[in-house]
Scaffold this active site. Structure first.
Site, PDB file in Angstrom:
ATOM      1  N   CYS A 142       0.816  -1.231   0.000  1.00  0.00           N
ATOM      2  CA  CYS A 142       0.000   0.000   0.000  1.00  0.00           C
ATOM      3  C   CYS A 142       0.845   1.275   0.000  1.00  0.00           C
ATOM      4  O   CYS A 142       0.360   2.334  -0.389  1.00  0.00           O
ATOM      5  CB  CYS A 142      -0.947   0.015   1.193  1.00  0.00           C
ATOM      6  SG  CYS A 142      -2.102  -1.354   1.156  1.00  0.00           S
ATOM      7  N   HIS A 190      -3.514   7.387   2.024  1.00  0.00           N
ATOM      8  CA  HIS A 190      -3.869   6.048   1.575  1.00  0.00           C
ATOM      9  C   HIS A 190      -5.281   5.745   2.051  1.00  0.00           C
ATOM     10  O   HIS A 190      -5.608   5.974   3.213  1.00  0.00           O
ATOM     11  CB  HIS A 190      -2.870   5.035   2.153  1.00  0.00           C
ATOM     12  CG  HIS A 190      -3.272   3.614   1.921  1.00  0.00           C
ATOM     13  ND1 HIS A 190      -3.652   3.161   0.676  1.00  0.00           N
ATOM     14  CD2 HIS A 190      -3.373   2.555   2.756  1.00  0.00           C
ATOM     15  CE1 HIS A 190      -3.957   1.876   0.776  1.00  0.00           C
ATOM     16  NE2 HIS A 190      -3.802   1.492   2.013  1.00  0.00           N
ATOM     17  N   ASN A 222     -10.074   0.006  -0.570  1.00  0.00           N
ATOM     18  CA  ASN A 222      -8.612   0.067  -0.482  1.00  0.00           C
ATOM     19  C   ASN A 222      -8.016  -0.549  -1.752  1.00  0.00           C
ATOM     20  O   ASN A 222      -8.136  -1.753  -1.963  1.00  0.00           O
ATOM     21  CB  ASN A 222      -8.164  -0.697   0.772  1.00  0.00           C
ATOM     22  CG  ASN A 222      -6.660  -0.658   0.988  1.00  0.00           C
ATOM     23  OD1 ASN A 222      -5.904  -0.275   0.092  1.00  0.00           O
ATOM     24  ND2 ASN A 222      -6.229  -1.075   2.157  1.00  0.00           N
TER      25      ASN A 222
END
Ligand code: UT7
Length: 323
Positions: free
Chosen positions: A114, A250, A280
């Site tokens: 990520c 994020h 996500n």
């Protein structure tokens, strides 16, 4: 004058198929209510078999190139952040390069899950400032739906597929109000790799594996690490949190975004939130959110923008740029 990496264009791409919480609740034992309350997610996009990390990355890259108004052939560096490459090798970046027709420059993938886009951006910035390249394409692209355990409700509801890209150009900027990347900090702590990982790989099981996560523990580390790295980057740039126009975090969980903003005393209306729409998307999440806010007119040339991410490894980082 100082040589800086200036963001001159952004683009993004999503798979054709949207998957809302209600539809997902027919596939696994969950509910729209639980997902929204615990994560803020309402929707995600899922790649069809003909949509891959490379095809999504290529569309996002073409849109970024168009926005920058440059000829793709002038790109001499491509860094693609992904944990879901089309093949174990060659690097997906080389496949994107060939699709764009800018063969001959540097192209490679970065694996920092990520945080991958932040890592890729930091590397590209270093390479541009030292003169190894002049025009870079930095991409985050993922097809996480391929590595989800669709029977594990604790993880499969959280992720989606997508891609985002930016063009960075080396430019001589004056030192008073320079455009470009002003400061970046990257970190990793391998002691935590058992909290968020994939249970397979070419050198161990010979399989791709599925994502496994101990969500609560990841959550706790995320808030602390993200708040700390933002303060570090602000310190490097000699700026305060009040100076920042936008934070593009994020997009893992709306509650992480809220908790981090509260910890830093950051006004929630300055935080770009797309987790409700995209879920996500790992390395794609920061450039996807950034492109969304550039295209809807919120983020403008001259704005001070903080990008930040945290993910498996753990890895985390933040980067401050003037648009
Ligand atoms: O991108 C990398 C970074 N990743 C992250 O930042 C993720 C960080 N973690 C999180 O976002 C949150 O920890 C989660 C959203 C993953 C989970 O939220 P939580 O508030 O920590 O919930 P929990 O894991 O403690 O689970 C609470 C309850 C459990 O039931 P019991 O044991 O209390 O009866 C779970 O079994 O919720 C249950 N549960 C679900 N219920 C309905 C877990 N997943 C689901 C689900 N639907 N999808």
């Amino acid at each position: 004058m100082t040589r800086r990496s200036v963001l001159t264009g952004s683009g993004s791409a999503l798979p054709r198929r949207a998957l809302g919480n209600e539809e997902l609740a027919k596939m696994v034992d969950t509910s729209d209510e639980w997902i929204v309350e615990r994560t803020g997610i309402r929707n995600r996009y899922i790649a069809a078999p003909d949509e891959t990390t490379v095809t999504l990355a290529t569309v996002a890259a073409k849109r970024a190139i168009e926005a920058a108004g440059i000829d793709a052939k002038t790109i001499d560096l491509i860094i693609l952040a992904t944990a879901t490459p089309d093949q174990t090798f060659p690097a997906s970046a080389t496949l994107v390069q060939h699709e764009l027709g800018c063969n001959g420059g540097i192209a490679f993938d970065v694996a920092a899950v990520c945080s991958g886009f932040l890592y890729a951006l930091g590397i590209a910035d270093s390479m541009l400032r030292t003169g190894m390249a002049n025009r870079a394409l930095v991409i985050g692209a993922e097809t996480f739906s391929r590595i989800l355990d669709w029977e594990d409700r604790a993880t499969c509801v959280l992720f989606g597929d997508g891609a985002g890209a930016v063009v960075l150009e080396a430019r001589e900027e004056d030192s008073v109000q320079p455009r470009g990347i002003l400061a970046t900090r990257l970190h990793a702590d391998g002691a935590h790799n058992h909290l968020l990982f994939v249970d397979g790989g070419p050198s161990t099981t010979g399989t791709v594996g599925k994502l496994r996560m101990r969500g609560k523990e990841v959550f706790r580390h995320a808030v602390t690490n993200l708040a700390d790295v933002l303060v570090e980057v602000l310190g490097d740039a000699g700026l305060a949190i009040e100076d920042i126009d936008w934070v593009v975090p994020h997009q893992a969980n709306a509650r992480i975004l809220d908790a981090t903003a509260r910890k830093l005393g950051l006004a929630p209306e300055r935080v770009i939130v797309t987790v409700d729409q995209h879920a996500n998307t790992s390395a794609a999440s920061v450039p996807l959110a950034l492109d969304t806010a550039i295209r809807d007119g919120r983020i403008k040339v001259g704005d001070l923008v903080m990008l930040e991410a945290m993910g498996g490894g753990f890895t985390w980082g933040a980067s401050l740029l003037r648009m």
